[in-house]
Scaffold this motif. Structure first.
Motif, short mmCIF file in Angstrom:
data_model
loop_
_atom_site.label_atom_id
_atom_site.label_comp_id
_atom_site.label_asym_id
_atom_site.label_seq_id
_atom_site.Cartn_x
_atom_site.Cartn_y
_atom_site.Cartn_z
N ALA A 18 13.62 -44.18 34.85
CA ALA A 18 14.75 -44.91 34.29
C ALA A 18 14.64 -46.41 34.52
CB ALA A 18 16.05 -44.39 34.89
N ASP A 20 11.70 -48.06 34.41
CA ASP A 20 10.48 -48.55 33.77
C ASP A 20 10.84 -49.65 32.77
OD1 ASP A 20 8.16 -48.97 32.29
OD2 ASP A 20 7.67 -46.84 32.14
N VAL A 23 11.09 -49.04 29.04
CA VAL A 23 12.21 -48.26 28.50
C VAL A 23 13.34 -49.16 28.01
CG1 VAL A 23 14.01 -46.59 29.09
CG2 VAL A 23 11.67 -46.26 29.94
N SER A 24 13.62 -50.24 28.78
CA SER A 24 14.86 -50.97 28.51
C SER A 24 14.74 -52.47 28.35
CB SER A 24 15.87 -50.69 29.63
OG SER A 24 15.31 -51.04 30.89
N LEU A 25 13.58 -53.06 28.63
CA LEU A 25 13.52 -54.52 28.65
C LEU A 25 13.73 -55.14 27.28
CD1 LEU A 25 11.32 -56.79 30.77
CD2 LEU A 25 11.34 -57.17 28.31
N GLN A 27 15.55 -54.63 24.75
CA GLN A 27 16.91 -54.83 24.26
C GLN A 27 17.60 -56.02 24.91
OE1 GLN A 27 19.79 -51.74 25.81
NE2 GLN A 27 17.90 -50.88 26.65
N HIS A 28 17.01 -56.56 25.98
CA HIS A 28 17.61 -57.69 26.68
C HIS A 28 16.99 -59.03 26.30
CE1 HIS A 28 19.98 -55.10 29.32
NE2 HIS A 28 18.91 -54.34 29.46
N ARG A 248 20.28 -61.27 32.90
CA ARG A 248 20.29 -59.99 32.19
C ARG A 248 19.62 -58.94 33.06
NH1 ARG A 248 19.31 -61.93 25.88
NH2 ARG A 248 20.42 -63.93 26.11
N VAL A 250 17.85 -55.70 33.64
CA VAL A 250 17.03 -54.74 32.92
C VAL A 250 17.14 -53.35 33.53
CG1 VAL A 250 14.65 -54.14 32.29
CG2 VAL A 250 15.43 -56.52 32.16
N ALA A 251 17.16 -53.29 34.86
CA ALA A 251 17.28 -52.01 35.56
C ALA A 251 17.93 -52.26 36.91
CB ALA A 251 15.92 -51.34 35.74
N MET A 255 21.48 -47.33 37.72
CA MET A 255 20.88 -46.71 36.55
C MET A 255 19.93 -45.59 36.94
SD MET A 255 19.96 -50.04 34.22
CE MET A 255 21.16 -51.32 33.85
N THR A 408 7.59 -50.64 39.13
CA THR A 408 9.00 -51.01 39.07
C THR A 408 9.54 -51.00 40.50
OG1 THR A 408 11.10 -50.64 37.94
CG2 THR A 408 9.93 -48.68 38.73
#
Length: 419
Positions: A18, A20, A23-25, A27-28, A248, A250-251, A255, A408
């Motif tokens: 979750a 990583d 996975v999510s960077l 969008q920021h 921002r 990211v993780a 989460m 991470t």
């Protein structure tokens, strides 16, 4: 429900996944600027974050990030440098200088993406004026053994640095700075993630001196003079070079815990997140968690079995024995000793970066038969705890959790499973 040990390891893997950056960077990320885009950063996840930026960024990009040895990831346009963690080295010092060079001379049309994650404090090892790398190494080693909380250690580090405590953001002025953070600190305070290279610092040299005194940390004379003179003052709130922070996340630890909770519920196990910011001596947290686990097993409080108690944060270990420390394995030694082999209760604790303290092992698992298996090998939970030798104990049992460099870092992950 699957075998307890296997489920615990899968919960740990879900928490790591979750966090990583892939996975999510993306969008920021902000919109590209009119001018140049420069990427700089530091931390155990910095290379993986740089790789994720390269994959998603639509225009020209360049830069440099520094990560821990063994934590590099392939990139094409953003240079990756490896350095030592947690004890500083010259590679980290040189990388910090190169990062400051990269952001020099930018203008208001340019954009700096700062990729910051846990471990960046040691990796950006550029000493302040009149200090040497050896001075900083001595202080860092002493702090790691002192039992000081992460926020306290970072306060000292900020005031011995030429790049942390807002100095990196000030060096970027007048370019726009966007901070992309992976949090490894209780409370997700940007000031404590890598000692806050891109945010204002309200603490002072006097605060750093008070922390050193509180934990009886001996420091080189040059360090004391640096702090007492005020030469180490960091960038303060209101400094016009910092502008309005654009932070921002990211993780975060929460989460990761939520991802593990989703998997547990899918397996028919109630998940109870006790908190993502637990601090204190690892052995004391272990004893407290044992009490909560016993309550769940005996009284169905705070939740009935089958259940898993999840928590995160960053505990500390005051190393007094001959062992290698490691806050997650120390937590487990204390937890197992307090549980005394109680049936039904299993647990895993691990660092989401894959490294628990100075050891290339994430953590370990315990089960009801841990005390008896240890006794058969001539090992004692309490004696190992007194020596701060959790790694030796769990390696002998074959119960270490080895994840390798995860690229991470959202701090510690603890799961206590009551079946």
């Amino acid at each position: 429900m699957t075998e307890p040990g296997d489920l615990l390891r899968r919960l740990f893997s879900a928490a790591v996944a979750a966090a990583d950056p892939a996975v999510s960077l993306a969008q920021h990320l902000p919109e590209p600027p009119r001018g140049r885009t420069v990427v700089v950063g530091a931390g155990k996840a910095a290379a993986a974050m740089a790789r994720a930026v390269e994959a998603a960024w639509p225009g020209e990009i360049s830069g440099l990030v520094v990560t821990r040895y063994g934590h590099a990831a392939p990139t094409r346009r953003i240079a990756v440098v490896e350095a030592a963690h947690p004890v500083l080295d010259q590679a980290g010092e040189a990388a910090a200088r190169r990062i400051l060079d990269r952001v020099a001379g930018l203008d208001a049309d340019d954009l700096v993406l700062c990729l910051i994650s846990g471990g960046g404090s040691a990796l950006l090892s550029l000493p302040g004026p009149d200090l040497s790398l050896a001075d900083k190494q001595a202080v860092n080693r002493a702090l790691l053994k002192s039992g000081a909380a992460i926020g306290e250690m970072n306060c000292v580090r900020r005031h011995l640095s030429a790049i942390k405590g807002g100095r990196l953001a000030a060096a970027c002025h007048p370019a726009r700075v966007v901070m992309l953070l992976i949090s490894d600190t209780p409370g997700d305070n940007p000031l404590d993630i890598a000692s806050g290279p891109t945010v204002a610092d309200p603490t002072t040299c006097a605060d750093a001196l008070a922390i050193l005194a509180r934990y009886c940390v001996e420091v080189p004379s040059a360090v004391r003079a640096h702090l007492e003179s005020g030469a180490g003052e960091s960038i303060k709130p209101g400094d016009p070079r910092l502008g309005t922070p654009d932070v921002r996340m990211v993780a975060t630890p929460l989460m990761a815990l939520q991802a593990a909770a989703v998997l547990a519920e899918h397996e028919g196990v109630r998940a109870c997140i006790l908190g993502d910011a637990l601090e204190g001596e690892a052995r004391e947290v272990g004893r407290v968690m044992a009490g909560i686990a016993l309550s769940a097993a005996t009284h169905s409080l705070p939740v009935p079995a089958p259940c898993v108690l999840l928590s995160g944060g960053e505990t500390t270990v005051t190393v007094r024995g001959s062992g290698r420390g490691g806050r997650n394995v120390e937590f487990l030694l204390a937890l197992a000793a307090a549980l005394g082999g109680r049936p039904q209760i299993h647990a895993l604790a691990g660092d989401t970066d894959g490294v628990d303290g100075l050891k290339e092992i994430a953590g370990a698992v315990i089960a009801p038969d841990t005390p008896s298996r240890a006794a058969a090998l001539g090992l004692s939970l309490t004696e190992s705890l007194e020596r701060n030798d959790g790694h030796g104990f769990f390696e002998a049992l074959g119960d270490a959790v080895v994840a390798g460099p995860t690229l991470t870092n959202v701090n510690d992950f603890r799961a206590i499973l009551i079946v």
